[in-house]
Every structure is written in C-alpha cells, then in structure tokens.
Design an enzyme around this catalytic site. Structure first.
Site, PDB file in Angstrom:
ATOM      1  N   ALA A 139       1.174  -1.002  -0.573  1.00 45.38           N
ATOM      2  CA  ALA A 139       0.055  -0.214   0.304  1.00 45.38           C
ATOM      3  C   ALA A 139       0.877   0.762   0.210  1.00 45.38           C
ATOM      4  O   ALA A 139       0.788   2.459  -0.552  1.00 45.38           O
ATOM      5  CB  ALA A 139      -0.879   0.440   1.438  1.00 45.38           C
ATOM      6  N   THR A 140       2.246   1.323   0.752  1.00 41.88           N
ATOM      7  CA  THR A 140       2.960   2.849   0.401  1.00 41.88           C
ATOM      8  C   THR A 140       3.302   3.095  -0.598  1.00 41.88           C
ATOM      9  O   THR A 140       3.519   4.188  -1.524  1.00 41.88           O
ATOM     10  CB  THR A 140       3.930   1.797   1.845  1.00 41.88           C
ATOM     11  OG1 THR A 140       3.461   1.945   2.740  1.00 41.88           O
ATOM     12  CG2 THR A 140       5.296   3.071   0.901  1.00 41.88           C
ATOM     13  N   ASN A 149      -5.562   2.870  11.136  1.00 38.26           N
ATOM     14  CA  ASN A 149      -5.328   2.384  10.974  1.00 38.26           C
ATOM     15  C   ASN A 149      -5.213   2.198  12.846  1.00 38.26           C
ATOM     16  O   ASN A 149      -4.765   0.962  12.964  1.00 38.26           O
ATOM     17  CB  ASN A 149      -3.482   1.470  10.997  1.00 38.26           C
ATOM     18  CG  ASN A 149      -2.793   3.164  10.712  1.00 38.26           C
ATOM     19  OD1 ASN A 149      -3.526   4.114   9.573  1.00 38.26           O
ATOM     20  ND2 ASN A 149      -1.821   3.739  10.960  1.00 38.26           N
ATOM     21  N   GLN A 209      -6.475  -0.685   5.607  1.00 43.94           N
ATOM     22  CA  GLN A 209      -7.357  -1.389   6.626  1.00 43.94           C
ATOM     23  C   GLN A 209      -8.725  -2.377   5.831  1.00 43.94           C
ATOM     24  O   GLN A 209      -9.540  -2.941   6.803  1.00 43.94           O
ATOM     25  CB  GLN A 209      -7.301  -0.547   7.126  1.00 43.94           C
ATOM     26  CG  GLN A 209      -6.296  -0.261   8.453  1.00 43.94           C
ATOM     27  CD  GLN A 209      -5.407  -1.505   9.243  1.00 43.94           C
ATOM     28  OE1 GLN A 209      -6.251  -2.674   9.443  1.00 43.94           O
ATOM     29  NE2 GLN A 209      -3.689  -1.051   9.233  1.00 43.94           N
ATOM     30  N   SER A 249      -2.957  -3.636   0.470  1.00 44.04           N
ATOM     31  CA  SER A 249      -1.543  -4.220   0.611  1.00 44.04           C
ATOM     32  C   SER A 249      -2.309  -5.568   0.923  1.00 44.04           C
ATOM     33  O   SER A 249      -3.035  -6.066   1.907  1.00 44.04           O
ATOM     34  CB  SER A 249      -1.366  -3.817   1.998  1.00 44.04           C
ATOM     35  OG  SER A 249      -0.378  -4.692   2.866  1.00 44.04           O
ATOM     36  N   HIS A 275      -1.048  -7.664   3.611  1.00 44.05           N
ATOM     37  CA  HIS A 275      -0.074  -8.732   4.111  1.00 44.05           C
ATOM     38  C   HIS A 275      -1.210  -7.662   6.003  1.00 44.05           C
ATOM     39  O   HIS A 275      -1.030  -8.276   7.000  1.00 44.05           O
ATOM     40  CB  HIS A 275       1.278  -8.465   5.493  1.00 44.05           C
ATOM     41  CG  HIS A 275       1.335  -6.662   5.325  1.00 44.05           C
ATOM     42  ND1 HIS A 275       2.152  -6.667   6.385  1.00 44.05           N
ATOM     43  CD2 HIS A 275       1.701  -5.807   4.552  1.00 44.05           C
ATOM     44  CE1 HIS A 275       1.568  -4.965   6.851  1.00 44.05           C
ATOM     45  NE2 HIS A 275       2.218  -4.888   5.373  1.00 44.05           N
ATOM     46  N   THR A 305      10.423  -6.498 -12.668  1.00 46.37           N
ATOM     47  CA  THR A 305       9.567  -8.508 -12.630  1.00 46.37           C
ATOM     48  C   THR A 305       8.776  -8.852 -11.393  1.00 46.37           C
ATOM     49  O   THR A 305       8.521  -8.599 -10.924  1.00 46.37           O
ATOM     50  CB  THR A 305      10.851  -9.095 -12.307  1.00 46.37           C
ATOM     51  OG1 THR A 305      11.564  -9.055 -14.311  1.00 46.37           O
ATOM     52  CG2 THR A 305      10.605 -11.204 -12.925  1.00 46.37           C
ATOM     53  N   CYS A 311       3.830   2.516  13.530  1.00 46.23           N
ATOM     54  CA  CYS A 311       4.701   3.489  13.012  1.00 46.23           C
ATOM     55  C   CYS A 311       5.289   4.322  13.478  1.00 46.23           C
ATOM     56  O   CYS A 311       6.645   4.781  12.868  1.00 46.23           O
ATOM     57  CB  CYS A 311       3.548   3.914  11.750  1.00 46.23           C
ATOM     58  SG  CYS A 311       2.390   3.175  11.128  1.00 46.23           S
TER      59      CYS A 311
HETATM   60  C1  LIG Z   1       0.020  -1.548   6.299  1.00 47.37           C
HETATM   61  C2  LIG Z   1      -0.716   0.167   6.344  1.00 47.37           C
HETATM   62  C3  LIG Z   1      -0.391   0.534   5.267  1.00 47.37           C
HETATM   63  C4  LIG Z   1       1.029   0.325   4.250  1.00 47.37           C
HETATM   64  O1  LIG Z   1       0.723  -0.725   3.748  1.00 47.37           O
HETATM   65  P1  LIG Z   1       2.386  -1.399   2.917  1.00 47.37           P
HETATM   66  O2  LIG Z   1       1.757  -2.521   2.820  1.00 47.37           O
HETATM   67  O3  LIG Z   1       2.090  -2.413   4.888  1.00 47.37           O
HETATM   68  O4  LIG Z   1       3.390  -0.665   3.126  1.00 47.37           O
HETATM   69  C5  LIG Z   1      -1.356   2.115   4.317  1.00 47.37           C
HETATM   70  N1  LIG Z   1      -2.090   2.569   5.182  1.00 47.37           N
HETATM   71  C6  LIG Z   1      -2.728   1.691   6.007  1.00 47.37           C
HETATM   72  C7  LIG Z   1      -3.779   2.334   7.049  1.00 47.37           C
HETATM   73  C8  LIG Z   1      -1.932   0.662   6.657  1.00 47.37           C
HETATM   74  O5  LIG Z   1      -2.742   0.586   6.885  1.00 47.37           O
END
Ligand SMILES: *Cc1c(COP(=O)(O)O)cnc(C)c1O
Length: 392
Positions: free
Chosen positions: A75-76, A155, A183, A203, A205, A243, A329
C-alpha cells in the site's frame, strides 16, 4: 482450553499468512518459478496465467475489472504511485490536493514531497471520533483541485470515513478520488463503482496474504492520467516496471478470494470477540476510555486508554501478548500518536493508548486470557503510580 503463548493480537499491524493462502503460493516458488513476462515457453505462460487469475480475484473484491489492477509491493508504493503519479500527470489542470490529518504516513509524506515541488496541500481536520467533516471537504475543493486522497479506515483507531458521500462529492465536482483501503479490504465491503473511487491502494499482509505485495486500482473509464514512479520494462501497462512477484501476487489473489467468501461471517465473529473484550475490560477497570468512533469503526479494532497507565509500560508488562501502543509506525518515537492528538485526546491519555487488533485466528479463550492479564497489569501499574492513587 489452554491458550498458546504468546498471543498475537496486533492484527492491524500485520497478519499471519493464512495456511490456505500459503498453500496456494508454494508451487510458485518451486516448479512454477517462471517469469510472467517470458512469452516463449511454458514456464512463463504458467506464471502469467497465475498472475492473471490473481488479477481477477483482486478485481473481484473491489467490484472492479482485471485491467484496472496494477500489482505493486504494497500500500505504501500504491499510494505513492497514485498521489505523486496523478499530481505529476495533472499539473496543467491545477496543483491543489486535499487529504486529512490522520492518514497513514505513506499518504501524508507523499503529499509533503509534492509540496516541495510546488503543489499545495490542504489537510482536513477530524472530530473527536476521527471523522472528517463533509461540508468542510466540499468547501475546500477549488477550481485548481486535482486530487482528494482520504482513507477508508484508520490503522490506529479504526474509524471508517463516509466513503459513499466522499465519492459523491468528488464525482459531482469532477475531482479524482484516491483512497487508502489497506485496513479495509476483507473487513469492510468495498465497491469502487458505487463509491465512485478512481484509485485505491491495498496491501496483502493486512488481510492474511504475504508481505511485500499489494495493488493499486486505477479506474478504466474514464482512466485518470498517472505517471509511473518506476522506470524500466514497462510492466503493468507501463505503470509499474519490474519483474512480477509471482508467488506474492498469487498469495494476494488467494487472500482476496478467501476474504471475499468469508467477509460477513468473519466480520460478525471478529466483532463479537472485540465486543466481549471491550465489555470485559470496561466493566472490570475504571478510568477506561475508548479512542475512535463507538460504532463506525473496524470490527477488529479496540483502542483503549487506561487512566494513570503508560502504554509502553503496560506492553512491557504484557510480554505474553502482542499488542500496540500508540501506533506501530511511530512507536520508535516517544511522542504520543499524531492520530490521537488530532482527535483531541489529551496527551496523558494518548500516551496510555493501547491497540488491540483482533483477527481471523483469535479465539474466545484468548480474549478471556487477555482480559485477565490486562486487568491484572493495569491494576498493578496503578498501585505503584503515586499520581494515580492520589487522584482517586
Ligand atoms: C499498513 C498500511 C499501509 C502500508 O501498507 P504496506 O503494504 O505495509 O506498505 C498504508 N496505509 C494503511 C492505512 C495501513 O494500515
């Protein structure tokens, strides 16, 4: 039933890869190791077809179409691509961007980077529950506004913004709308058409998929102009060279599939667990404050402040339970969370904030154990705190 220690209750920071997801990924590390861009042999075709299946699964959870999905590292990266990419591509139309104060750093820092290049950013404030004001949003939009970027769910406190209304305001004014849904996916139903979303970050994870993989949804009709932030082989329709992370992408698609099929039942189960934890802690401990919105928040989120108790000290005393204080964070710094401060939570209480993040693999037995340990530890810390004792 005995519980296994330590207990993981920090599912808003990251989640365990679901064993079913892992199982789907494994062949793509081994026999099916091909490069999805190899067009000349079976290995490449197999990898490409797995990526396209994952693209369909990822699109499906958003009510999008496969060609609207760009795979990224998370997500970043997706938010950097959306915010910087839209800003750079639409510079001739204007230079004003709107966001809000409790966004993730991926969004806030992308906006700060743009400010250094001459863009102007308005940061909306939030109320005591973490919600933006829709009238204020509408009033803030100007002729030179090119992008509104507002998250679905926070988050730290789990507050869910009124996405439908935000989407309508942006669409009425012809402004592109990006949302950070990291989230929300797998927890809150998302429909990019109904919510009139143009770009969306997610994202893997955060919902039982692997780390280091995510996606950016980019609407197809009309397709916003976006400038790639990574130059190279022109993968992902030129938007994200590099890739493809085939096992990761397979895992992301698989996580979307399971999340979609379980969305309602899982939400109910996680909410029940969260509600029983909240009820138990607030009845057994005085001076407990909920941070976030009482009901417009993520089912698995419980963010509490315990009067007279320092959050870090509480977590130190709870080595058998994985929780967060403030935000993961910002926990490297001792400053209280900017999210809580923006909501007007007094510094003392912000410093005491503890985030419980419940998820797919938590059980009622774990909730019971966590309740007992937190009550015990809060009482112990209050007993040795002269300030708290003299106040009561
Ligand atoms: C975890 C998170 C991100 C970042 O996601 P990554 O895949 O870890 O870079 C961005 N925004 C929110 C709201 C998140 O909870």
């Amino acid at each position: 039933m005995p519980v296994d220690l330590p207990i993981y209750m920090d599912n808003l920071a990251t989640t365990r890869v679901d064993p079913l997801v892992l199982n789907d990924m494994l062949p793509y590390f081994a026999d099916r190791f091909g490069n999805a861009a190899s067009r000349t042999h079976e290995f490449g075709w197999t990898a490409e077809s797995a990526v396209e299946d994952a693209r369909e699964q990822t699109a499906s959870i958003l009510n999008a179409t496969p060609k609207e999905i760009v795979f990224t590292s998370g997500a970043t990266e997706s938010s950097n691509l959306a915010i910087k990419g839209v800003a750079q591509a639409n510079q001739s139309r204007g230079s004003h961007i709107i966001t809000q104060v409790t966004e993730h750093h991926a969004t806030l820092d992308s906006c700060v980077a743009l400010e250094r290049h001459g863009f102007e950013v308005t940061v909306l404030l939030v109320d005591e529950h973490g919600l933006i004001d829709l009238d204020q949003l509408a009033d803030t939009i100007r002729d030179d506004t090119i992008l509104v970027t507002l998250m679905v769910a926070n988050n730290e406190v789990g507050t869910i913004q009124p996405l439908n209304e935000i989407g309508r305001i942006c669409a009425d004014r012809g402004i592109l709308f990006h949302t950070d849904a990291a989230q929300a996916i797998g927890k809150v139903p998302i429909d990019v058409d109904a919510m009139q979303i143009d770009l969306l970050s997610l994202s893997g994870h955060k919902f039982y998929g692997p780390k280091g993989v995510g996606a950016l949804y980019v609407r197809n009709r009309p397709r916003p102009q976006v400038i790639a932030q990574m130059d190279g082989g022109g993968h992902e329709r030129g938007l994200r060279s590099g890739t493809m992370n085939v096992p990761g992408i397979v895992g992301l698609g698989s996580a979307c599939r399971y999340a979609q099929s379980e969305l309602d039942s899982e939400a109910d189960r996680v909410r029940d667990l969260r509600d029983s934890l909240e009820a138990a802690l607030t009845t057994q401990l005085d001076g407990t404050h909920l941070n976030g919105h009482p009901d417009r928040r993520l089912d698995g989120n419980l963010n509490l402040s315990f009067e007279g108790v320092d959050g870090e000290s509480l977590l130190m005393g709870l080595k058998d339970i994985a929780l967060s204080s403030g935000s993961a964070c910002t926990s490297a710094s001792l400053e209280p969370s900017y999210v809580l401060r923006a909501m007007g939570v007094p510094k003392e209480l912000a410093q005491s904030s503890t985030r419980f993040g419940l998820g797919r693999f938590n059980t009622a037995e774990e909730v019971e154990y966590v309740t007992g340990r937190v009550v015990e530890e809060v009482n112990r810390l209050r007993e040795i705190s002269p300030r708290y004792r003299s106040a009561t």
